[in-house]
Every structure is written in structure tokens, then in C-alpha cells.
Design an enzyme around this catalytic site. Structure first.
Site, PDB file in Angstrom:
ATOM      1  N   LYS A   9       3.727   7.274   1.177  1.00 53.37           N
ATOM      2  CA  LYS A   9       4.836   7.292   0.229  1.00 53.37           C
ATOM      3  C   LYS A   9       5.566   8.640   0.279  1.00 53.37           C
ATOM      4  CE  LYS A   9       2.441   4.045  -2.873  1.00 53.37           C
ATOM      5  NZ  LYS A   9       1.952   3.817  -4.267  1.00 53.37           N
ATOM      6  N   TYR A  49       7.534  -4.724  -3.816  1.00 55.92           N
ATOM      7  CA  TYR A  49       6.820  -4.608  -5.095  1.00 55.92           C
ATOM      8  C   TYR A  49       7.162  -5.745  -6.062  1.00 55.92           C
ATOM      9  CZ  TYR A  49       4.848  -0.013  -3.966  1.00 55.92           C
ATOM     10  OH  TYR A  49       4.134   1.019  -3.415  1.00 55.92           O
ATOM     11  N   PHE A  57       6.812   0.118 -15.238  1.00 57.26           N
ATOM     12  CA  PHE A  57       6.963   1.186 -14.246  1.00 57.26           C
ATOM     13  C   PHE A  57       7.777   0.755 -13.028  1.00 57.26           C
ATOM     14  CE2 PHE A  57       2.835  -0.897 -13.361  1.00 57.26           C
ATOM     15  CZ  PHE A  57       2.992  -1.246 -12.022  1.00 57.26           C
ATOM     16  N   ARG A  85      -7.952  -0.379   2.416  1.00 54.41           N
ATOM     17  CA  ARG A  85      -8.029  -0.235   0.949  1.00 54.41           C
ATOM     18  C   ARG A  85      -9.093   0.795   0.593  1.00 54.41           C
ATOM     19  NH1 ARG A  85      -4.002  -2.268  -2.436  1.00 54.41           N
ATOM     20  NH2 ARG A  85      -5.539  -2.496  -4.096  1.00 54.41           N
ATOM     21  N   THR A  91      -6.476   2.728  -6.992  1.00 57.70           N
ATOM     22  CA  THR A  91      -5.071   2.946  -7.375  1.00 57.70           C
ATOM     23  C   THR A  91      -4.911   4.165  -8.282  1.00 57.70           C
ATOM     24  OG1 THR A  91      -4.720   0.564  -7.248  1.00 57.70           O
ATOM     25  CG2 THR A  91      -3.073   1.837  -8.467  1.00 57.70           C
ATOM     26  N   ARG A 102      -6.631   9.010  -1.840  1.00 62.69           N
ATOM     27  CA  ARG A 102      -6.206   9.243  -3.220  1.00 62.69           C
ATOM     28  C   ARG A 102      -7.198  10.135  -3.959  1.00 62.69           C
ATOM     29  NH1 ARG A 102      -4.527   2.923  -4.105  1.00 62.69           N
ATOM     30  NH2 ARG A 102      -2.289   3.063  -3.607  1.00 62.69           N
ATOM     31  N   ASN A 112       0.547   8.356  -5.970  1.00 61.59           N
ATOM     32  CA  ASN A 112      -0.783   8.221  -5.358  1.00 61.59           C
ATOM     33  C   ASN A 112      -0.743   8.134  -3.832  1.00 61.59           C
ATOM     34  OD1 ASN A 112       0.197   5.658  -5.167  1.00 61.59           O
ATOM     35  ND2 ASN A 112      -1.400   4.681  -6.393  1.00 61.59           N
ATOM     36  N   HIS A 115       0.036   3.488   0.283  1.00 57.12           N
ATOM     37  CA  HIS A 115      -0.034   2.060  -0.036  1.00 57.12           C
ATOM     38  C   HIS A 115      -0.813   1.367   1.072  1.00 57.12           C
ATOM     39  CE1 HIS A 115       1.174  -2.085  -0.933  1.00 57.12           C
ATOM     40  NE2 HIS A 115       1.283  -2.216   0.383  1.00 57.12           N
ATOM     41  N   GLU A 126       4.154  -8.254   3.919  1.00 55.63           N
ATOM     42  CA  GLU A 126       4.689  -6.896   3.916  1.00 55.63           C
ATOM     43  C   GLU A 126       5.099  -6.450   5.324  1.00 55.63           C
ATOM     44  OE1 GLU A 126       1.616  -4.714   1.815  1.00 55.63           O
ATOM     45  OE2 GLU A 126       2.029  -5.810  -0.043  1.00 55.63           O
TER      46      GLU A 126
HETATM   47  P1  IDP Z   1      -2.076  -0.521  -5.239  1.00 56.75           P
HETATM   48  O1  IDP Z   1      -1.019   0.408  -4.703  1.00 56.75           O
HETATM   49  O2  IDP Z   1      -3.418   0.138  -5.227  1.00 56.75           O
HETATM   50  O3  IDP Z   1      -2.088  -1.875  -4.588  1.00 56.75           O
HETATM   51  P2  IDP Z   1      -0.852  -1.797  -7.567  1.00 56.75           P
HETATM   52  O4  IDP Z   1      -1.545  -2.144  -8.846  1.00 56.75           O
HETATM   53  O5  IDP Z   1      -0.442  -2.920  -6.670  1.00 56.75           O
HETATM   54  O6  IDP Z   1      -1.758  -0.732  -6.806  1.00 56.75           O
HETATM   55  O7  IDP Z   1       0.434  -0.964  -7.983  1.00 56.75           O
HETATM   56  C1  IDP Z   1       1.401  -0.632  -7.014  1.00 56.75           C
HETATM   57  C2  IDP Z   1       1.828   0.812  -7.204  1.00 56.75           C
HETATM   58  O8  IDP Z   1       2.543   0.915  -8.428  1.00 56.75           O
HETATM   59  C3  IDP Z   1       0.669   1.804  -7.342  1.00 56.75           C
HETATM   60  O9  IDP Z   1       0.179   2.257  -6.099  1.00 56.75           O
HETATM   61  C4  IDP Z   1       1.302   2.917  -8.131  1.00 56.75           C
HETATM   62  O10 IDP Z   1       2.039   3.808  -7.288  1.00 56.75           O
HETATM   63  C5  IDP Z   1       2.275   2.162  -9.020  1.00 56.75           C
HETATM   64  N1  IDP Z   1       1.689   1.937 -10.348  1.00 56.75           N
HETATM   65  C6  IDP Z   1       0.753   1.021 -10.680  1.00 56.75           C
HETATM   66  N2  IDP Z   1       0.420   1.088 -11.989  1.00 56.75           N
HETATM   67  C7  IDP Z   1       1.169   2.098 -12.487  1.00 56.75           C
HETATM   68  C8  IDP Z   1       1.302   2.676 -13.791  1.00 56.75           C
HETATM   69  O11 IDP Z   1       0.634   2.278 -14.759  1.00 56.75           O
HETATM   70  N3  IDP Z   1       2.191   3.694 -13.915  1.00 56.75           N
HETATM   71  C9  IDP Z   1       2.935   4.165 -12.880  1.00 56.75           C
HETATM   72  N4  IDP Z   1       2.860   3.647 -11.640  1.00 56.75           N
HETATM   73  C10 IDP Z   1       1.987   2.632 -11.449  1.00 56.75           C
HETATM   74 MG    MG Z   2      -0.824  -3.470  -4.716  1.00 55.29          MG
END
Ligand code: IDP
Ligand code: MG
Length: 149
Positions: A9, A49, A57, A85, A91, A102, A112, A115, A126
Site C-alpha cells: 500500500k 474494496y 472507513f 495471509r 489486519t 504488519r 497496515n 494487502h 482481484e
Molecule cells: P485485510 O486487509 O486483512 O483483508 P479487511 O477486513 O478486508 O482486512 O479490511 C480491508 C482494509 O481496510 C484493511 O487492511 C485496513 O487497511 C482497512 N480497514 C479495515 N478495518 C478498518 C477500520 O476499522 N478502520 C480503518 N481501516 C480499516
Molecule cells: Mg480483506
């Protein structure tokens, strides 16, 4: 053999972590078979997304992902989806184990660093969004080494 979609990212690129992250993927034993370094188009970020479209968010996430260059990868190997993963870590950085990307480099869920597709179905979806019909490399196993064809 599986393929998965990985993104470093904009925060990972801005912080100069690209080389370290690519190195972790290579040292693990996975192969990078596609690479695209660009500022992601808004339409692609929204599609990528889409499952989070109703979350509070979402707008901030799309703004951030399209704000500066990111590195898109297609990574190949046995169990590549699950392995990437676990290489990335949880996450939420507070829950990500040390030794994961991370866990080692991130403090905030919204920053973070990386992805990785969460399933084979997501990976296929994707890769299509970000690489379309672009040709990906292939490689073959040769003795104890993996070589690009
Ligand atoms: P992942 O990236 O581990 O698959 P997801 O739950 O799919 O996690 O969320 C996608 C991305 O959205 C996360 O990597 C993070 O950057 C962002 N995100 C998820 N939850 C939050 C939140 O509560 N606040 C801000 N950003 C979030
Ligand atoms: Mg995800």
C-alpha cells in the site's frame, strides 16, 4: 499451484519498505509472476474494496489507496493464498505477530502496509481487476530450484 494478489500500500512504499517486503516474499519461497507500480485508479480501488462499501472507513480507505503509488503483485506457489495471509499478519497491527509484515512495521489498521487476497475466489477476482488480461510470468521447478520459464 495457487496465485494470489498482493499490494504494498502507499504507506509501505512511502516508508521505503518495498524492498524488505519483496525480499520476505522471495525468501519464503514464493514466486512473483506479476508486478505493477502505479497510482491505483479510483474505480479499481472501489471495486477492489467493494465488500467494505458500506463501512464507515470506506471513503477514507479509497482516498488513501489512490493517494500515491502502490505496488501490485501476483504471487504464485503452493498454498500461496494462505501463506501470504500469514506472511502479512493480522489486519489489526495490535494483533499481528512479530515476524509478520504488519507485526513488524505497522501501528494502525488504516495504515497496515500490505494487502493479500483472503481466498482463492478473491484472488481470482482481484488479479482480474488489477492485471486484466496482462500476461503473467510462469516458472517451472528444476532440481531444487525454481526457475522462470
Ligand atoms: P485485510 O486487509 O486483512 O483483508 P479487511 O477486513 O478486508 O482486512 O479490511 C480491508 C482494509 O481496510 C484493511 O487492511 C485496513 O487497511 C482497512 N480497514 C479495515 N478495518 C478498518 C477500520 O476499522 N478502520 C480503518 N481501516 C480499516
Ligand atoms: Mg480483506
Amino acid at each position: 499451484m495457487e496465485r494470489t494478489y498482493i499490494m504494498i500500500k502507499p504507506d509501505g512504499i512511502a516508508r521505503g519498505l518495498m524492498g524488505d517486503i519483496l525480499s520476505r516474499i522471495e525468501r519464503k519461497g514464493l514466486k512473483i509472476v506479476g508486478m505493477k507500480f502505479a497510482v491505483m485508479e479510483e474505480a479499481k480501488a472501489k471495486e477492489h474494496y467493494a465488500e467494505h462499501a458500506e463501512r464507515p472507513f470506506f471513503a477514507g480507505l479509497v482516498d488513501f489507496i489512490t493517494s500515491a503509488p502502490s505496488l501490485s503483485l501476483v504471487v504464485e506457489g503452493k498454498d500461496a493464498v494462505k501463506i501470504m495471509r500469514s506472511v502479512n499478519g493480522a489486519t489489526k497491527p495490535a494483533e499481528a505477530a512479530p515476524g509478520t509484515i504488519r507485526g513488524d512495521f505497522a501501528m494502525d489498521t488504516g495504515r497496515n502496509v500490505v494487502h493479500a487476497s483472503d481466498s482463492l475466489e478473491s484472488a481470482e477476482r482481484e488479479i482480474k481487476i488489477h492485471f486484466g488480461n496482462a500476461a503473467l510470468l510462469s516458472y517451472k521447478r528444476c532440481d531444487d530450484d525454481y526457475l522462470y520459464e
